[in-house]
Design a protein around this motif. Structure first.
Motif, PDB file in Angstrom:
ATOM      1  N   THR A 301       0.848  -1.193   0.000  1.00  0.00           N
ATOM      2  CA  THR A 301       0.000   0.000   0.000  1.00  0.00           C
ATOM      3  C   THR A 301       0.879   1.237   0.000  1.00  0.00           C
ATOM      4  N   ILE A 312      -2.661  -9.099   4.289  1.00  0.00           N
ATOM      5  CA  ILE A 312      -4.110  -9.148   4.220  1.00  0.00           C
ATOM      6  C   ILE A 312      -4.556 -10.588   4.495  1.00  0.00           C
ATOM      7  N   ALA A 370      -5.644  -2.263  -2.636  1.00  0.00           N
ATOM      8  CA  ALA A 370      -5.796  -3.529  -1.908  1.00  0.00           C
ATOM      9  C   ALA A 370      -6.805  -4.461  -2.565  1.00  0.00           C
ATOM     10  N   PHE A 394      -0.721  -6.260  -5.659  1.00  0.00           N
ATOM     11  CA  PHE A 394      -1.457  -4.998  -5.520  1.00  0.00           C
ATOM     12  C   PHE A 394      -2.092  -4.636  -6.846  1.00  0.00           C
TER      13      PHE A 394
END
Length: 454
Positions: A301, A312, A370, A394
């Motif tokens: 990110t 994640i 994300a 990403f």
């Protein structure tokens, strides 16, 4: 005695009304109007405290070309992560609002900074919630230099300004804005009228004298800064110190900054010696288990001016009733949208499954980069497939199933390579001719093409 004037101010947008009404006609919020009682002498007394002060200058009209472009010199807060969020350091005459939950470390962080700054600048720490003995005990426990910092225990704003004029500090902390008060206002400290007028008077003092003013603010149950919305318009910089009681890490995030980037992020660790800087936060958020479970993937990110690697996690399980959709650290509505895109363009139906997603480490991810990593985590958990440890993902996912590019893709890839990642699945538009040593970049354009790598 002058007759008190009454007005009603909206907590959400700061609009003024002459009478109470259930809904604010400016922003549409319900039950947000609070009564404000101001006597006719309030503003004159507040301005009288600063009347004729040497820092005040006479206003004049001039062309934009005649305005001096000399940059105002900044000075450091003695903490690199704090300076990053501020945009490079403190600007003389600026007003900074620092908010956070009780126990987050606001007073500790500011006391550390001021004790070190007092060795080179004249600093004043005004406390209204703690006694001077409590402040001194904390400074001694943290091993901070105590010989130069000036302290004051006072809640009356007129007294604070008068005493501050005598010592002429270069930087001043008021802890907190919710406990100070003006004698001319009849309402209790912390009310809309008190917070509004106290902040206005302190801000006027800072602008006229060139003092860096730091206001400590409380937060409400939903995590937003307490007090009228107009308070956020008065100040120059709004900072939130976030972090739960069960975590030793704290994130300092900028929400408004007239002198730097917005949404800048600084990371600290709460230790016995106070707040310690974390110059490489990616290493903290990547403390993964030895055996990677299905539903886990790392994404890159972008936080204001630097990349950040975050894990994640997703858990997809059979539902025994109404399917639940829970997102921690991510947007709930975006999760629902991605599930619909996954069904339509990826061929996976999760309508009868409970879906839980989490950004590890308490990080709040607000940007759409994300999306692709979240889809990978969902499919990995649903299919019970473990993704490689050295994979980073990403990219933004569109409603038609396309993978859209994200800003600063090259910097994200360099950050991933620096931490030992060997494969990266990214939008095709984020690939460049310049290759990064040791990193295999896999470009994708559609969802089905990306999911074929799982």
């Amino acid at each position: 005695m002058a007759k008190a004037k009454t007005a009603f101010v909206c907590d959400d947008c700061g609009a003024d009304f002459t009478k109470w009404q259930g809904q604010c006609s400016e922003c549409g919020a319900w039950n947000s109007l609070k009564e404000v009682r101001l006597s006719s002498s309030t503003r004159s007394s507040g301005e009288g405290v600063l009347k004729g002060y040497a820092g005040a200058t006479e206003a004049k009209i001039q062309t934009l070309q005649d305005v001096s472009l000399t940059e105002v010199p900044r000075f450091t807060s003695t903490m690199g992560e704090f300076d990053r969020v501020l945009g490079g350091g403190f600007v003389p005459g600026s007003v900074v609002l620092v908010g956070g939950h009780p126990g987050a470390g606001k007073s500790t962080l500011l006391l550390q900074s001021l004790c070190k700054l007092s060795q080179s600048h004249r600093a004043l720490y005004v406390t209204g919630e703690e006694s001077l003995q409590q402040v001194a005990m904390r400074a001694k426990r943290l091993g901070l230099p105590m010989d130069r910092l000036q302290v004051l225990a006072e809640t009356n704003v007129e007294s604070i300004v008068n005493l501050a004029q005598q010592v002429a500090p270069g930087i001043m902390v008021v802890d907190s804005i919710q406990v100070v008060h003006l004698a001319d206002i009849s309402s209790a400290p912390g009310s809309v009228s008190q917070v509004r007028e106290c902040a206005a008077l302190l801000t006027r003092f800072a602008k006229q004298t060139g003092t860096v003013l730091i206001l400590v603010g409380h937060v409400t149950k939903d995590g937003t800064l307490a007090g009228p919305k107009v308070l956020e318009h008065i100040i120059d910089c709004s900072i939130m110190l976030e972090g739960g009681h069960d975590s030793r890490f704290r994130t300092l995030r900028g929400h408004k900054n007239r002198f730097g980037a917005v949404n800048e992020l600084g990371v600290f660790a709460m230790t016995e010696q106070g707040m310690k800087e974390v110059p490489n936060p990616s290493a903290i958020f990547l403390q993964r288990a030895e055996e990677i479970a299905p539903g886990s993937v790392v994404m890159a990110t972008w936080e204001a001016t630097r990349p950040l690697l975050v894990e994640i996690q997703a858990l997809v399980d059979s539902s025994h009733g109404n399917p639940r959709r829970v997102a921690v650290g991510m947007e709930q509505n975006r999760l629902a949208m991605l599930l619909a895109v996954l069904h339509r363009h990826g061929g996976l139906m999760l309508g009868d499954q409970d879906v839980f997603v989490n950004a590890v480490g308490g990080v709040k991810i607000m940007e759409p980069s994300a999306d692709l990593a979240l889809l990978f985590a969902l499919v990995s958990s649903f299919r019970d497939i473990t993704l490689p440890r050295d994979l980073v993902v990403f990219g933004e996912v569109g409603l038609s199933g396309e993978i859209r590019p994200v800003p600063s893709g090259q910097e994200r890839l360099r950050e991933a390579a620096k931490h030992g990642f060997r494969r990266a699945i990214v939008p095709a538009a984020n690939t460049t001719k310049e290759k990064i040593a040791g990193l295999e970049v896999i470009p994708v354009k559609k969802i089905d093409e990306a999911l074929s790598y799982i």
